[in-house]
Structure formats: C-alpha cells, structure tokens
Design a protein around this motif. Sequence first.
Motif: not given
Length: 473
Positions: A98, A316, A400-401, A423, A425
């Motif tokens: 992040m 990313v 998880h993203y 985004e 998370l």
Amino acid sequence: MQYWLLIATHLVVMGLALVHALIYKRDHRAALGWIGIIIVFPIAGPLLYFVFGINRVRSTARNFSGQHLPFLHFGYERSSREHSANQELELATLPPIMRVGARVTGAPANGGNTVNMLINGEQFFPELIAAIDNARDYILLSSYLFSRKGIATDIINALGRAVGRGARVHVLVDSNGVLYSLRAAIRPLRKVGIELAEFMPLSLFPPSFGINLRNHRKIVVVDGAIGFFGGINIDHRHMVDDPANPHPTQDIHFSARGPVVDELQRIFARDWWMATKRQLENLQSTPASAGPVCCRAIDDGPDENLDALAMTLLGVFAAARKRITIMTPYFLPNREITSALQAASVRGVKVTILLPERSNLRIVDWATRNLLWELVIWNVAVYYKAPPFAHSKLIVVDHHYVMGGSANIDPRSLRLNFELGVEMLDKDLAANVEKYIKEGISKGRRVSLRELDERPLLSRMRDAFFWLFSSYL
C-alpha cells in the motif's frame, strides 16, 4: 506577395508547433508522429497539432485547485506530485504493497471500510435503487453510458422519486459515452428534475475537441454514507440472466461504507466542477465505519493525475511475491507494464491473465493477440473466457490486495481517459474476487504459444496492423 506571406506564416506557426512537440511531448513516438504531420502538411499540420495535440485539461485542473494559469500556458505532460517528510513517516505504518499508491498519489489509505462485491446488474442495480430510494439529502451519480432501456428506466424513475422527496440529484455523463444510446436518457433525466451535466461535450464555439479525453468513471454516492464504484454502466446489458438481453455483459461493481466514500465524493465533485464550473456544496462527511478493509481511491486522468494508475500498477507488480491475477476486457499493455509482468514471472510469481474470448471490440481482440506471445513465452498464463462477454476490471495480488474500478489495461484508459481505481487490502475480499476469476478460468481455455505462432499469415497481418493503432483503440 500573398504567397510569400503564406509561407512566412506557415514557417512561424510550424516552428512554434515543432518546438512545443519536441519539448513537451513525453512519448517519443507521439512526438515523432506529430513532428511528421507538422512538417508534411502546410498550415493544416500545425493547426491539427494546436487543436488536438496539446493537453489543455491540466490547465483546467490547476485552476480547480486555485493555481490560475495564463491563457496560453502549455505545460509538460506529467503529474504534479509533492511529498512531505511527514508523509514519509506515515508510510512506515502501511503494509508495503500500500506504500506504492501512497507515494504515487500522495493520498492516504484509510482503514475502517466495509466493501462488498456485486456481481452483474442482478446484484448491483437492486442495491443501487434501494440506496436511491433511501436518499434524504443528495445523490451523486457518474456513468460513462446511460441508456433508457429496461433497468435503466427503473433507475431514472427512482432518481425522479428522490427529486420529488426534495433530494438533490446530480448526474454526470460522458458526452461521448451517451452517444452509444443515442443520448436517449438525456431528456428523461432532465424531465424528472435531475440536474444533469455532460463531461467535455464537443463544440465549435467555444472550441472543445476532447473526443479522446473521456470520463470513464462509474461512481455513485448517496448522502455521503454509501458509495458504489466499478465497471458497470447504467445499461440493461448488465442484466445477464435476462433471456431477452441480446448482448449480456458480465461485470463487477462494489458497494462501500466508510472513509473511502469521502474519496469517491471528492472525485465526483472535482469532475462536476470541471464539467459545470460550479462547486457542490453542503456535502456530508462519511462517519467512521468498523469495517475491515483498508482502501485508497486513485483519481487518474490526463490532468494533474496523469499516470497515477499506471505507476501504481508498476509498483504493485514489482512488489508481488506470490501471485498476480488480472481480469480485464481490453488488454493492450504498454512496454513498461509488459516488462513488469515478464519480470514478475521470471522471479517466480505466478501471473495469470483472464481475457474474453471475444469482446465487443474485435479490433482490440486482434491487436491484443499480436502481443500475447511476449507474455506466454515467459510462462505467463493467459486464458480466454467463454461467452458471455466479461467487462470486469480486477487485479488481485498475493491473496490480499485488490484493485477494482473503471480502468482497462490499455493506453486509452491509462493515458487518455479519466478513470478510477480503488485499492482494497483485505484477505476475505481478495478471496471472493479470486473465486470469481477462477470461475471464469474454469469456463475458458489457456492460450498456448503454439496457437499464437500457428495463426494463418493473413490473420497475423491483420492482428499486427491493428496493433499499430494500440494507443487509440
């Protein structure tokens, strides 16, 4: 005498255009192409460049932020990012993946959000209508397409009921997008009292030729309490289970509560000002939520936010350690993104890309097929999904993203359009999105290097020809 005056005028105007293209164009291919047009076509070449080749949207965006610029100001094609020492200290508290978006956008990532995935119009539109019917103060709705058939009529009626209750309703549509439905929804929306604006309509007086600068975002905010974002337009084609729908289009939208709604509201307000030159007032601030999802909304467009999404994706992908999963309807990555995916694969990251077997734009399918070998040869798993056409834009990294929103992975979305990426998370949300993509893979087939290499010569020539125009498809 007139002949020499014409030559002198051309040389002066041509010189100004050549200097501007040489200094300010970021892409050497675009600069070289415009220089060729300016030189080859007397008078017309420089005129075309000054009308279509200069990005004036950034000046409008700076004026929005209070930085009033001279009328003839021409700036570099780049974003405007400044970071403070305090922000660098705040980055240390964020998960590494992040931190990329934080450095690219300068925007915070806020926890405490509740985000739900909505599959197709069957799940999204009923929730949207319910939120509209519960609106007390205001509704902000932005859509690239807005038809008046089927479920779209129900949404127009719901918005009309909200106006009747005294709620403020602001609807923003893209002036090019509404042409897909022949502007059929414009009159019904205005008839029920909705305040409607068109984003960058074409006009001769004053001159406005932003045909390539489209607002592709899909945002809804109701009373500052609930927000919706994703890839679904206000269009009956997203009612996939309707047997009377001749063009079923699968897609994903998200509903959200929490601080991210404030970010969606801010982006809509900025777009509204750019379209109307009027500020939205008395907007509510979203109360804190107890949700588990950490979110950041990324505002991307050919203005001060140029390359925000492209740079975030590059960062990313570089941060990925286990898996990158991409689902997109149109896939024409630039050289940097292609290289990032290749590099991830050779690092041992499992990279999977799901594309529609056949999209609604065949020329994009053909152009895409010309470049897929560059990924397949490096063990990137590319799958074609069977019909119906999937319009979903999703990215999942390391379980998880999640990145969701309106942007495709192509030059139009990442360079010319105004887009939204959010985004998110959260492991549970990522698991749901991965499950959805895996279902699409299970109904598709993997693309092999042999299949790409054994295309007939005429097909390969056609694919390569349309690939030449990737920047404008």
